[in-house]
Every structure is written in C-alpha cells, then in structure tokens.
Design a protein around this motif. Structure first.
Motif, short mmCIF file in Angstrom:
data_model
loop_
_atom_site.label_atom_id
_atom_site.label_comp_id
_atom_site.label_asym_id
_atom_site.label_seq_id
_atom_site.Cartn_x
_atom_site.Cartn_y
_atom_site.Cartn_z
N ALA A 163 0.83 -1.21 0.00
CA ALA A 163 0.00 0.00 0.00
C ALA A 163 0.87 1.26 0.00
O ALA A 163 0.57 2.25 -0.69
CB ALA A 163 -0.93 0.00 1.21
N LYS A 164 1.96 1.23 0.75
CA LYS A 164 2.88 2.38 0.78
C LYS A 164 3.49 2.63 -0.59
O LYS A 164 3.63 3.78 -1.02
CB LYS A 164 3.97 2.13 1.82
N GLU A 165 3.83 1.54 -1.31
CA GLU A 165 4.39 1.70 -2.65
C GLU A 165 3.35 2.28 -3.61
O GLU A 165 3.67 3.13 -4.46
CB GLU A 165 4.89 0.35 -3.16
N ALA A 166 2.10 1.83 -3.49
CA ALA A 166 1.04 2.39 -4.33
C ALA A 166 0.85 3.88 -4.06
O ALA A 166 0.71 4.69 -4.99
CB ALA A 166 -0.27 1.63 -4.09
N GLU A 167 0.86 4.28 -2.78
CA GLU A 167 0.75 5.70 -2.43
C GLU A 167 1.92 6.49 -3.01
O GLU A 167 1.74 7.59 -3.54
CB GLU A 167 0.72 5.85 -0.91
N ARG A 168 3.11 5.93 -2.92
CA ARG A 168 4.31 6.60 -3.44
C ARG A 168 4.18 6.85 -4.93
O ARG A 168 4.71 7.85 -5.45
CB ARG A 168 5.55 5.76 -3.13
N ASN A 169 3.47 5.96 -5.61
CA ASN A 169 3.29 6.08 -7.05
C ASN A 169 1.97 6.76 -7.42
O ASN A 169 1.51 6.67 -8.56
CB ASN A 169 3.38 4.71 -7.70
#
Length: 249
Positions: free
Chosen positions: A225-231
């Motif tokens: 989820a953190k990676e999706a937010e970062r992108n």
C-alpha cells in the motif's frame, strides 16, 4: 500429481514472494500462472524478472496484452505506469505469452474465458458488482471447450464450479496481488474479496479424481500500500490494505 494455480499478481512482488515461500511447504509438481502478471503501480519489473527466472507456464492476461502492445495512453494510468517501468527483456517476455495453454488432456488454462481475456467466465456484472453466473451462461462462455478442468482468473474472486451438465470443474484461484479493483468493462463495477491476503489454489489428483484447496497467505500488504501511495495511487493503496474499494463519498 499436485498443481499450484496462481493468477493476477499485478506487479505485487511482495505478495508473490509470500506465495513462493508457502509453495516450498506445499511441494507442487508444477506451478501455472493465469496472467495479469505485472500491471500495477507497484513493482512491475521486479515481478517480471522473478517470473522470467521461474519459467512457469504462463497465460497472457488482458493487462499483459495491453502493456505488451506498447504505446499505452496516459489516461490508462495503471498500464502506462507498467509499460514505462518494464525493461526491454521483460516487454519481450510479456509479448511472447500465449492467450491460453492446454496443459494436458485434462487441464486447460485461460485468463478470462477460453476465447476472451477480458470477460468473466463464472460471474455476471450487475448493479456495480458481480453475482455468480448461471450454469447455462458459463457453458455458453466455454464455447465448446471440453477439458475436465478449466483454470481461469480475471475476476480476482476465488471460486470453484462443477458443471452439472458435463462434470467439468472450473477453478479460479483468486488473486495473488490485488484483492479489490474497479473496472469499466462491460459496465462500471467493483470486485472485492474483503481481506488483503494473497490467494492461490492447489489442484491434487488422487486416484484419478481432482480435489481443490485454497491457500490464503499473509504478507506485508502495508508495504504494498505504501508503494502504491508513493506512485500516486491511493485507490490501490486502500484496496491493498483493506481488500475492498473505498466507499463513495
């Protein structure tokens, strides 16, 4: 004979790594992949590189097809992100995938239906969601495919169907990497399993009879989820954390 069936990784290499760890304990004779391998605002290239090394029989999913064709329009945020992230080697691998695989005389692999990678085999879209399709609709969508076991993905919903008219088994293992999503085809709708766990299935042949077990696996979905937010994809982040889409305001 034990076959592990996975589908719809969607670039979630963290979920795939957790499945690989579980597979070591399950000891399948082979692993098959039903497609939509890398498309998503997560780790497309890392996922593709791992799958290339594994060399599993892999079906081309609808997102795989769109990304491999190239020149994805920017308004298609998921697939355009994926295209930009993939190496030439990964694009070539994706482009070489087959739309369906006849694994044996008994087992047929596809992504959606045997002839359409962007259609659901066992679900009908209704009122913004999905319901189980009646048997006659499933038979129509098979378009004459007679394999005793048919494995499909696309809906991300784990499901096992036995057709009364033919005795065929239809298995959807669920999604490794994405437990909820929104789509516009054939009409706007949402799919959700309502938990964030990675999913896959095991097919066991015991004295000529196939049995199925579903695997539901913990992994670090907070990192995904953190990676999706970062992108820039808060919608994906919510789906990855919760297993369902954000409610309408």
């Amino acid at each position: 004979m034990r076959i592990a069936v996975i589908a719809d990784i969607h670039g979630n290499v963290r979920a795939l790594e957790a499945v690989l760890k579980d597979l070591k304990h399950q000891a399948p004779d082979t692993v098959v992949n039903l497609g939509d391998c890398v498309s998503g605002p997560l780790w497309p290239e890392e996922t593709a590189a791992l799958l290339r090394d594994l060399g599993w029989p892999t079906v081309r999913g609808n997102h795989d097809r769109v990304v491999a064709a190239g020149a994805v329009p920017l308004h298609n945020r998921t697939d355009s992100f994926t295209e930009a992230a993939l190496s030439a080697q990964s694009m070539a691998w994706l482009g070489a995938l087959e739309p369906a695989i006849r694994l044996s005389d008994e087992i047929f692999l596809c992504h959606g239906t045997p002839r359409n990678d962007n259609a659901y085999l066992t679900e009908d879209v209704v009122e913004g969601g999905a319901r189980h399709a009646h048997e006659h609709r499933i038979v129509e969508r098979l378009e004459g495919e007679t394999s005793p076991v048919i494995c499909c993905g696309h809906s991300h919903l784990p499901r096992l169907v036995r057709l009364h008219v033919s005795g065929q088994l239809i298995l959807n293992p669920g999604s490794v990497g994405l437990q909820a999503y929104e789509d516009e085809t054939p009409t706007p709708h949402q799919m959700a399993t309502c938990s964030p766990h990675a999913r896959y299935a095991l097919l066991d042949n015991l004295e000529g009879t196939w049995s199925v077990s579903q695997r539901i696996i913990d992994y670090d979905w907070a990192a995904a989820a953190k990676e999706a937010e970062r992108n820039g994809r808060s919608d994906w982040a919510h789906a990855l954390l919760k297993g369902y889409m954000q409610p309408d305001p």
